[in-house]
Design a protein around this motif. Structure first.
Motif, mmCIF file in Angstrom:
data_model
loop_
_atom_site.group_PDB
_atom_site.id
_atom_site.type_symbol
_atom_site.label_atom_id
_atom_site.label_comp_id
_atom_site.label_asym_id
_atom_site.label_seq_id
_atom_site.Cartn_x
_atom_site.Cartn_y
_atom_site.Cartn_z
ATOM 1 N N ARG A 42 3.758 1.321 8.733
ATOM 2 C CA ARG A 42 4.130 0.320 8.398
ATOM 3 C C ARG A 42 4.357 -0.680 9.759
ATOM 4 O O ARG A 42 4.011 -0.130 10.781
ATOM 5 C CB ARG A 42 5.333 0.160 7.403
ATOM 6 C CG ARG A 42 5.022 0.727 6.232
ATOM 7 C CD ARG A 42 5.108 -0.072 5.009
ATOM 8 N NE ARG A 42 4.532 0.584 3.821
ATOM 9 C CZ ARG A 42 5.497 0.809 2.772
ATOM 10 N NH1 ARG A 42 6.821 0.624 2.873
ATOM 11 N NH2 ARG A 42 5.036 1.399 1.514
ATOM 12 N N ASP A 56 0.831 -1.197 -0.008
ATOM 13 C CA ASP A 56 0.045 -0.053 -0.055
ATOM 14 C C ASP A 56 0.991 1.225 0.059
ATOM 15 O O ASP A 56 1.532 1.686 1.123
ATOM 16 C CB ASP A 56 -0.969 0.069 1.219
ATOM 17 C CG ASP A 56 -2.112 1.072 1.262
ATOM 18 O OD1 ASP A 56 -2.028 2.000 0.346
ATOM 19 O OD2 ASP A 56 -2.850 0.945 2.020
ATOM 20 N N THR A 57 1.017 2.079 -1.103
ATOM 21 C CA THR A 57 1.649 3.139 -1.288
ATOM 22 C C THR A 57 1.299 4.256 -0.467
ATOM 23 O O THR A 57 1.957 5.233 -0.258
ATOM 24 C CB THR A 57 1.855 3.592 -2.653
ATOM 25 O OG1 THR A 57 0.431 3.786 -3.123
ATOM 26 C CG2 THR A 57 2.502 2.535 -3.548
ATOM 27 N N ARG A 58 0.109 4.287 0.259
ATOM 28 C CA ARG A 58 -0.411 5.446 0.909
ATOM 29 C C ARG A 58 0.039 5.231 2.396
ATOM 30 O O ARG A 58 0.011 6.043 3.245
ATOM 31 C CB ARG A 58 -1.867 5.410 0.955
ATOM 32 C CG ARG A 58 -2.599 5.561 -0.208
ATOM 33 C CD ARG A 58 -4.068 5.196 -0.172
ATOM 34 N NE ARG A 58 -4.284 3.802 -0.013
ATOM 35 C CZ ARG A 58 -5.360 3.363 0.060
ATOM 36 N NH1 ARG A 58 -6.543 3.911 -0.051
ATOM 37 N NH2 ARG A 58 -5.361 2.034 0.616
ATOM 38 N N ARG A 59 0.441 4.096 2.763
ATOM 39 C CA ARG A 59 1.132 3.937 4.142
ATOM 40 C C ARG A 59 2.563 4.579 4.364
ATOM 41 O O ARG A 59 3.168 4.728 3.224
ATOM 42 C CB ARG A 59 1.576 2.316 4.403
ATOM 43 C CG ARG A 59 0.126 1.541 4.209
ATOM 44 C CD ARG A 59 -0.981 1.818 4.999
ATOM 45 N NE ARG A 59 -0.807 1.538 6.528
ATOM 46 C CZ ARG A 59 -1.609 0.592 7.189
ATOM 47 N NH1 ARG A 59 -2.630 0.023 6.513
ATOM 48 N NH2 ARG A 59 -1.512 0.389 8.400
ATOM 49 N N ASP A 60 2.731 5.208 5.335
ATOM 50 C CA ASP A 60 3.974 6.069 5.652
ATOM 51 C C ASP A 60 5.140 4.912 6.242
ATOM 52 O O ASP A 60 5.068 4.394 7.363
ATOM 53 C CB ASP A 60 3.706 6.883 6.839
ATOM 54 C CG ASP A 60 4.997 7.880 7.266
ATOM 55 O OD1 ASP A 60 5.971 7.833 6.723
ATOM 56 O OD2 ASP A 60 4.713 8.672 7.866
ATOM 57 N N GLY A 65 -1.349 4.545 10.378
ATOM 58 C CA GLY A 65 -1.032 4.724 8.740
ATOM 59 C C GLY A 65 0.264 4.384 8.270
ATOM 60 O O GLY A 65 0.517 4.578 7.101
#
Length: 199
Positions: free
Chosen positions: A104, A75-79, A102
């Motif tokens: 990893r 998920d590229t939206r996760r920090d 939000g």
């Protein structure tokens, strides 16, 4: 003296090895399994075999996945600069249920437990250090359980991470919502007082 055929006794013994399953529950499960149709029993056995063959650890966070990366790491939206350390994959599910995090994860696959002969080298601490050492991680949230093993593991990892200058935080815990002060143990009350917030 065995009252059941040896194959059924063997099945009961296998179920009894599962966590949280006592002998009576193991018997109920075994009787349920032999009551299934052949197709249902084969489907159940195939599901176990398929999970065993296809589920592996994510190459980044060590969560369970059926590919190279788990759903969180894809998920590229996760920090990626915030990493929440959990003792096992169930910890990921627990944090995700809140729908507030939000970042990893990093799954340790255990905690330090000298009583059970589990030391730092027996869990995935080296992999966490390797992730932090590349400089991309700014905060590590320790989300181990608030028990002796969880606290020991969190403190040990915190000391290892200190030289990297990364911010290490611990999940707050204390009096549960809806709880009553008279039933709260001393350790929980102490933690609640330490973690009090301004209103």
């Amino acid at each position: 003296m065995n009252y059941f055929p040896s194959a059924l006794e063997n099945l009961i013994d296998k179920f009894a090895t599962l966590p949280g399953i006592g002998r009576k529950t193991a018997q109920r499960l075994a009787f349920f399994m032999i009551s299934l149709s052949d197709e249902e029993a084969i489907s159940f056995a195939d599901a176990i075999t398929e999970a065993k063959e296809n589920v592996e650890c994510c190459t980044v966070c060590l969560n369970l996945t059926d590919g190279e990366l788990c759903v969180v790491c894809r998920d590229t939206r996760r920090d990626p600069s915030i990493v929440c350390v959990v003792p096992d994959p169930k910890g990921v599910l627990a944090i995700e249920r809140a729908h507030e995090y939000g970042g990893r994860y990093h799954v340790l696959h255990g905690v330090i437990s000298p009583m059970n002969n589990i030391g730092p080298d027996d869990i995935k601490i080296k992999e966490l250090i390797a992730r932090v050492s590349d400089g991309s991680v700014e905060e590590v949230i320790m989300a181990t359980n608030p028990d002796t093993e969880g606290e020991t593991t969190a403190r040990y990892i915190s000391r290892l991470l200190h030289p990297f200058g990364v911010k290490v935080t611990r999940l707050a815990y204390g009096i549960p919502v809806g709880g009553s002060l008279e039933f709260v143990d001393d350790a929980t009350l102490m933690r609640a007082l330490e973690g009090r917030l301004e209103m």
